[in-house]
Design a protein around this motif. Structure first.
Motif, PDB file in Angstrom:
ATOM      1  N   PRO A   8      30.370  50.712  38.112  1.00 16.31           N
ATOM      2  CA  PRO A   8      30.403  49.755  39.236  1.00 16.31           C
ATOM      3  C   PRO A   8      29.111  48.957  39.391  1.00 16.31           C
ATOM      4  CG  PRO A   8      31.331  51.866  39.895  1.00 16.31           C
ATOM      5  CD  PRO A   8      30.723  52.073  38.549  1.00 16.31           C
ATOM      6  N   PHE A   9      27.963  49.565  39.119  1.00 19.98           N
ATOM      7  CA  PHE A   9      26.698  48.837  39.223  1.00 19.98           C
ATOM      8  C   PHE A   9      26.601  47.767  38.136  1.00 19.98           C
ATOM      9  CE2 PHE A   9      25.790  52.909  41.249  1.00 19.98           C
ATOM     10  CZ  PHE A   9      25.169  52.501  42.423  1.00 19.98           C
ATOM     11  N   LEU A  10      27.013  48.125  36.920  1.00 22.92           N
ATOM     12  CA  LEU A  10      27.013  47.147  35.833  1.00 22.92           C
ATOM     13  C   LEU A  10      27.982  46.011  36.131  1.00 22.92           C
ATOM     14  CD1 LEU A  10      25.964  46.469  32.987  1.00 22.92           C
ATOM     15  CD2 LEU A  10      27.871  47.789  32.061  1.00 22.92           C
ATOM     16  N   THR A  15      29.423  40.413  38.028  1.00 20.08           N
ATOM     17  CA  THR A  15      30.213  39.637  38.983  1.00 20.08           C
ATOM     18  C   THR A  15      29.659  38.220  39.140  1.00 20.08           C
ATOM     19  OG1 THR A  15      30.861  41.616  40.203  1.00 20.08           O
ATOM     20  CG2 THR A  15      30.993  39.530  41.383  1.00 20.08           C
ATOM     21  N   PHE A  16      28.344  38.102  39.156  1.00 20.15           N
ATOM     22  CA  PHE A  16      27.738  36.784  39.331  1.00 20.15           C
ATOM     23  C   PHE A  16      27.952  35.893  38.110  1.00 20.15           C
ATOM     24  CE2 PHE A  16      25.464  39.643  42.148  1.00 20.15           C
ATOM     25  CZ  PHE A  16      25.405  38.914  43.325  1.00 20.15           C
ATOM     26  N   LEU A  17      28.254  36.501  36.959  1.00 16.77           N
ATOM     27  CA  LEU A  17      28.528  35.721  35.754  1.00 16.77           C
ATOM     28  C   LEU A  17      29.989  35.298  35.668  1.00 16.77           C
ATOM     29  CD1 LEU A  17      26.464  37.822  33.149  1.00 16.77           C
ATOM     30  CD2 LEU A  17      25.771  35.741  34.355  1.00 16.77           C
ATOM     31  N   VAL A  18      30.887  36.183  36.117  1.00 18.98           N
ATOM     32  CA  VAL A  18      32.317  35.878  35.978  1.00 18.98           C
ATOM     33  C   VAL A  18      32.857  35.095  37.168  1.00 18.98           C
ATOM     34  CG1 VAL A  18      32.637  37.955  34.582  1.00 18.98           C
ATOM     35  CG2 VAL A  18      33.071  38.051  37.047  1.00 18.98           C
ATOM     36  N   TYR A  19      32.170  35.133  38.306  1.00 21.02           N
ATOM     37  CA  TYR A  19      32.710  34.473  39.501  1.00 21.02           C
ATOM     38  C   TYR A  19      32.902  32.966  39.313  1.00 21.02           C
ATOM     39  CZ  TYR A  19      33.308  33.008  44.342  1.00 21.02           C
ATOM     40  OH  TYR A  19      33.802  32.457  45.502  1.00 21.02           O
ATOM     41  N   PRO A  20      31.976  32.245  38.665  1.00 21.55           N
ATOM     42  CA  PRO A  20      32.217  30.796  38.483  1.00 21.55           C
ATOM     43  C   PRO A  20      33.492  30.487  37.730  1.00 21.55           C
ATOM     44  CG  PRO A  20      29.919  31.333  38.049  1.00 21.55           C
ATOM     45  CD  PRO A  20      30.640  32.632  38.177  1.00 21.55           C
ATOM     46  N   PHE A  21      33.979  31.430  36.906  1.00 22.89           N
ATOM     47  CA  PHE A  21      35.203  31.193  36.125  1.00 22.89           C
ATOM     48  C   PHE A  21      36.436  31.757  36.834  1.00 22.89           C
ATOM     49  CE2 PHE A  21      31.593  31.753  33.254  1.00 22.89           C
ATOM     50  CZ  PHE A  21      31.610  30.539  32.570  1.00 22.89           C
ATOM     51  N   LEU A  22      36.287  32.915  37.482  1.00 20.25           N
ATOM     52  CA  LEU A  22      37.446  33.574  38.096  1.00 20.25           C
ATOM     53  C   LEU A  22      37.669  33.184  39.540  1.00 20.25           C
ATOM     54  CD1 LEU A  22      37.040  37.202  36.658  1.00 20.25           C
ATOM     55  CD2 LEU A  22      38.448  35.332  35.786  1.00 20.25           C
ATOM     56  N   LYS A  25      39.872  35.272  41.926  1.00 20.16           N
ATOM     57  CA  LYS A  25      40.414  36.309  41.054  1.00 20.16           C
ATOM     58  C   LYS A  25      39.363  37.319  40.619  1.00 20.16           C
ATOM     59  CE  LYS A  25      44.233  33.523  39.262  1.00 20.16           C
ATOM     60  NZ  LYS A  25      44.880  32.942  38.063  1.00 20.16           N
ATOM     61  N   THR A  26      38.127  37.125  41.048  1.00 22.96           N
ATOM     62  CA  THR A  26      37.097  38.139  40.823  1.00 22.96           C
ATOM     63  C   THR A  26      37.516  39.465  41.460  1.00 22.96           C
ATOM     64  OG1 THR A  26      35.422  36.396  40.880  1.00 22.96           O
ATOM     65  CG2 THR A  26      34.636  38.652  41.101  1.00 22.96           C
ATOM     66  N   ALA A  27      38.357  39.378  42.495  1.00 23.87           N
ATOM     67  CA  ALA A  27      38.884  40.596  43.114  1.00 23.87           C
ATOM     68  C   ALA A  27      39.659  41.427  42.108  1.00 23.87           C
ATOM     69  CB  ALA A  27      39.775  40.240  44.302  1.00 23.87           C
ATOM     70  N   HIS A  28      40.400  40.783  41.208  1.00 25.11           N
ATOM     71  CA  HIS A  28      41.155  41.515  40.190  1.00 25.11           C
ATOM     72  C   HIS A  28      40.214  42.189  39.199  1.00 25.11           C
ATOM     73  CE1 HIS A  28      44.607  38.444  41.013  1.00 25.11           C
ATOM     74  NE2 HIS A  28      44.491  39.361  41.955  1.00 25.11           N
ATOM     75  N   PHE A  29      39.154  41.497  38.843  1.00 25.36           N
ATOM     76  CA  PHE A  29      38.145  42.087  37.949  1.00 25.36           C
ATOM     77  C   PHE A  29      37.542  43.345  38.572  1.00 25.36           C
ATOM     78  CE2 PHE A  29      33.481  42.254  37.373  1.00 25.36           C
ATOM     79  CZ  PHE A  29      33.429  42.658  36.044  1.00 25.36           C
ATOM     80  N   PRO A 100      30.208  35.530  45.319  1.00 28.61           N
ATOM     81  CA  PRO A 100      30.159  36.717  44.444  1.00 28.61           C
ATOM     82  C   PRO A 100      29.428  37.892  45.097  1.00 28.61           C
ATOM     83  CG  PRO A 100      28.659  35.005  43.666  1.00 28.61           C
ATOM     84  CD  PRO A 100      29.508  34.383  44.725  1.00 28.61           C
ATOM     85  N   THR A 101      28.585  37.597  46.086  1.00 29.63           N
ATOM     86  CA  THR A 101      27.849  38.665  46.771  1.00 29.63           C
ATOM     87  C   THR A 101      28.808  39.656  47.426  1.00 29.63           C
ATOM     88  OG1 THR A 101      26.046  37.127  47.207  1.00 29.63           O
ATOM     89  CG2 THR A 101      26.069  39.151  48.491  1.00 29.63           C
TER      90      THR A 101
END
Length: 784
Positions: A8-10, A15-22, A25-29, A100-101
């Motif tokens: 979860p920490f990793l 999250t800050f890298l994938v949020y601009p794309f997702l 849907k970052t919630a699914h990640f 993303p925070t």
């Protein structure tokens, strides 16, 4: 274990890298991360054991993890609720400001919670404990543009940090007596550990410290005030943190230390705190005006009931010794399931209807029939109605409460009476929640759309698991029974089933339900008659907290105005007085041998050097210019180099000469930038400086005497002599074990104690930057 806790920490960092794309849907990640953790924890069912990786062996700090039934149960709660929370957030956050925070903080919190659950090292456990406080601070204050969110986040952080302080104090006391931070070692022999703590007189301080830590995190009186305030957080946060995770962390610590600290004092304190919190916060829930406030106070009330369970003495006659542990753990699970579902339902109401006040919404069953069905079922579980999950766990707790009163008699009969009253209040506020969905809708509730599937599905899953605990209640007990704790070594495992005959616990349940229905029938009259009490809902704890915080801010402002002045002299004076006082206080506490007789007496050449140093020190004081003062001060440094030379340490003497020369040059350069005149010196300032100088001199004197009172082992010198030079041809681990140098002092500084040297260099660099900043900020002609 590494994947379960650190994934979860990793993922939070990614999250800050994938949020601009997702985007949303970052919630699914994040949900996939929580799902993987849950699968790995499920794979541990049936496993009991520990694993350890050394971190700081000299301080007995290891990365230890421990797996048993209790850790698996709470770990599944944390990761499982994480899955549902992230899925729910996908629909809930559609209408909120997203970042993303939010997802990163939830992942950090989940990882911290899993760290608490599986950690078997007290220091590592404390680190994860504090991480839950920090991540919850970010989540509670997510809407940081609102003053109420910022205030609630600060309140939660302050109160839970108080508990964290006491937790660390308790852990250090345990280590000071047992010599170990290993929780598995402590749990392997709880009776002997408790006996050892009692023998050394630290049992009660440790007991109070652990209970305060648990009570502050689980919002028990007098620390309960942060929980209702935290309801300004997004509803998924409230469901995750304040029903299934954060408040359960406090309960988990109580349950984990139960085998070590269980006794008469433990039972008295836990039962007192539990019954007070259960009754008072249940009353506050009855008179609450908003939906989430009702759920917040009811959470604190049910946690109080769980504490009563853990407080049931394990030595009661005629009662299984496992009752205390099982009843508390079973209700911990049941409460997490139905309360998280109710929070999700509250979020649906808020999103679809747009109101949070109880008086402004009713009759939602027509527009939200499925949600209404879920709400009624979860509310009945919260009330402890027969044939619900809440009924089964309450029956166990009522059994323990009645056994306590029956065994001790007298004033202890108040315990079942207050428990019935608090349970009756639970029926009242549960019915109040149900009435949101019954009756005739208000006119403004005509245009209500169904909630999205992502908000309905998590609620359905929670209801489904609550049904499973009704059908197979023994499954939970079988899981808990994996704990190799004091309870299961003494008695057989409890079996839970619906009562087949009339018993005191059943009569308590029926009495509370009947009394609750009677009180609910008079709810309007009750609310009107106690309207004056509404201003005291926090039992004045909220006002005490605000007053205390305001007083501390005032005192800090006064102290700052006295100590943080423009003059550097003021900073130095306060710093020296503080450090000197702390040093002398530590000497007095440790009671060192201040008066020492040196045999043989000092050599004549040493006495000559000391005489020159004394004359130089007096010359510094009497110098009439900065340059002369610096020159006499350098004389002291050069004489110290001579002292090293006479002590057969030429390398240290050479180092001292080089350092002293550099300092002299730097001083002479700086003096040219300083004003030649500082103003008149008053007699009072001179007297103060004289006393301060004498005080610091005495402190340094005793410091040197104390530091040189004990001699180091000769093995240390032998080790450095052998390892500092070049290794022999047959040596192994050449790079790790040998320094490869010819100057032992240099090798020690740059190899054996490289981190210390790096720290010292960093301190010097920061000091240089600070001095540069101060000099750069001076205005031309400024003499202050």
């Amino acid at each position: 274990m590494a994947v379960i806790i650190f994934l979860p920490f990793l993922a939070a960092a990614f999250t800050f890298l994938v949020y601009p794309f997702l985007k949303e849907k970052t919630a699914h990640f994040a949900a996939l991360v929580a799902l993987l953790c849950s699968i790995l924890i499920l794979n541990l069912i049936g496993t009991t054991g520990s694993i350890s990786i050394p971190l700081v062996s000299s301080l007995d700090i290891h990365l230890r993890f421990y797996v048993d039934g209790l850790s698996i149960l709470v770990g599944l709660l944390a990761s499982g609720m994480g899955i549902l929370t992230f899925i729910y957030s996908f629909g809930y956050m559609q209408t909120k400001a997203q970042s993303p925070t939010y997802y990163a903080s939830l992942l950090v919190f989940m990882g911290s919670m899993l760290g608490i659950v599986f950690s078997a090292d007290l220091i590592i456990l404390f680190v994860f404990w504090e991480l839950t406080s920090l991540s919850s601070y970010l989540l509670i204050g997510y809407f940081n543009d609102e003053p109420s969110s910022r205030s609630a986040a600060k309140k939660a952080l302050v109160i839970t940090s108080i508990g964290g302080f006491f937790m660390l104090l308790g852990f250090l006391l345990i280590h000071s007596i047992t010599g170990s931070f290993d929780l598995t070692f402590l749990l392997s022999q709880p009776e002997s550990i408790q006996s050892l703590l009692r023998t050394h007189g630290v049992f009660l301080p440790i007991l109070f410290a652990i209970i305060i830590a648990g009570a502050s995190k689980s919002a028990q009186i007098p620390f309960h005030t942060w929980l209702p305030s935290a309801m300004v957080a997004p509803t998924p946060v409230s469901a995750f943190l304040h029903s299934a995770a954060m408040v359960k962390a406090g309960v988990y610590i109580i349950g984990r230390f139960h085998p070590i600290l269980a006794g008469d004092e433990w039972s008295l304190i836990l039962i007192t705190i539990g019954i007070a919190t259960m009754t008072i916060t249940a009353f506050f829930a009855v008179i609450s005006t908003t939906i989430k406030e009702l759920l917040a106070y009811s959470t604190a009330s049910h946690i109080g009931l769980i504490l009563i369970g853990f407080g049931i003495p394990i030595t009661l006659s005629g009662v299984p010794s496992s009752l205390s542990f099982v009843s508390g753990s079973f209700h911990l699970l049941n409460h997490a399931l139905f309360k998280a579902a109710l929070f999700f339902i509250a979020g649906i109401v808020t999103c679809q209807v747009g109101v949070n006040a109880i008086s402004e919404v009713k009759g939602l069953w027509k527009k939200l029939p499925l949600t209404a069905g879920f709400a009624i079922f979860a509310s009945l579980c919260m009330a402890g109605i027969p044939l619900t999950s809440g009924f089964y766990s309450k029956e166990l707790l009522f059994q323990g409460v009645y056994a306590v009163a029956n065994n001790y008699g007298g004033i202890w009969w108040l315990l079942p009476i207050l428990t019935i009253l608090a349970s009756a209040f639970a029926v009242v506020y549960s019915l109040r929640f149900i009435m949101i969905f019954l009756g005739t809708p208000f006119p403004h509730q005509q245009d209500i759309s169904p909630p999205p599937l992502s908000m309905i599905l998590p609620t359905f899953v929670l209801i489904l698991f609550s049904l499973l605990t009704i059908i197979y209640p023994s499954l939970v007990i079988d899981l808990i029974s994996q704990s190799e704790s004091l309870y299961f070594q003494r008695s057989s495992i409890l079996h839970i089933e619906f009562p087949r005959h009339v018993s005191p616990p059943l009569l308590m349940s029926l009495s509370s339900i009947l009394l609750g229905i009677i009180l609910f029938s008079k709810i309007e009259q009750i609310l009107k008659s106690i309207s004056s009490i509404l201003s005291f809902k926090h039992f004045n704890i909220d006002s005490i907290y605000s007053s205390t915080l305001s007083a501390l801010e005032t005192w800090s402002s006064i102290l700052t105005s006295k100590t943080e002045r423009i003059l550097m002299r003021t900073h130095i004076i306060w710093l020296l007085w503080t450090l000197g006082t702390l040093a002398l206080a530590s000497f007095l506490y440790s009671r060192p041998a201040f008066l020492m007789i040196y045999d043989p007496l000092l050599r004549f050449d040493f006495l000559v050097v000391l005489l020159i140093i004394s004359i130089g020190a007096m010359a510094v004081v009497r110098a009439n210019s900065h340059i002369m003062g610096v020159l006499f001060l350098s004389l002291l440094g050069f004489m110290i180099a001579v002292f090293y030379l006479l002590s057969n340490a030429p390398d240290v003497a050479l180092t001292q000469l080089v350092v002293e020369t550099i300092i002299l040059v730097v001083f002479l350069v700086i003096i040219g930038k300083l004003p030649a005149y500082y103003g008149e010196t008053s007699p009072s300032r001179v007297i103060r400086d004289v006393f301060l100088s004498l005080f610091i001199g005495i402190t340094i004197f005793f410091t040197v005497i104390t530091a040189t009172a004990s001699s180091a082992s000769k093995d240390i010198a032998t080790f450095f002599i052998d390892k500092a030079s070049y290794p022999p041809i047959s040596a192994e681990n050449i790079i790790v074990d040998y320094g490869g140098g010819t100057n032992i002092v240099n090798v020690i500084l740059v190899d054996f104690r490289a981190l210390d040297t790096l720290g010292e260099i960093s301190v010097v660099a920061l000091a240089a930057l600070s001095i540069l900043t101060i000099l750069s900020s001076r205005k031309p002609g400024d003499s202050s």
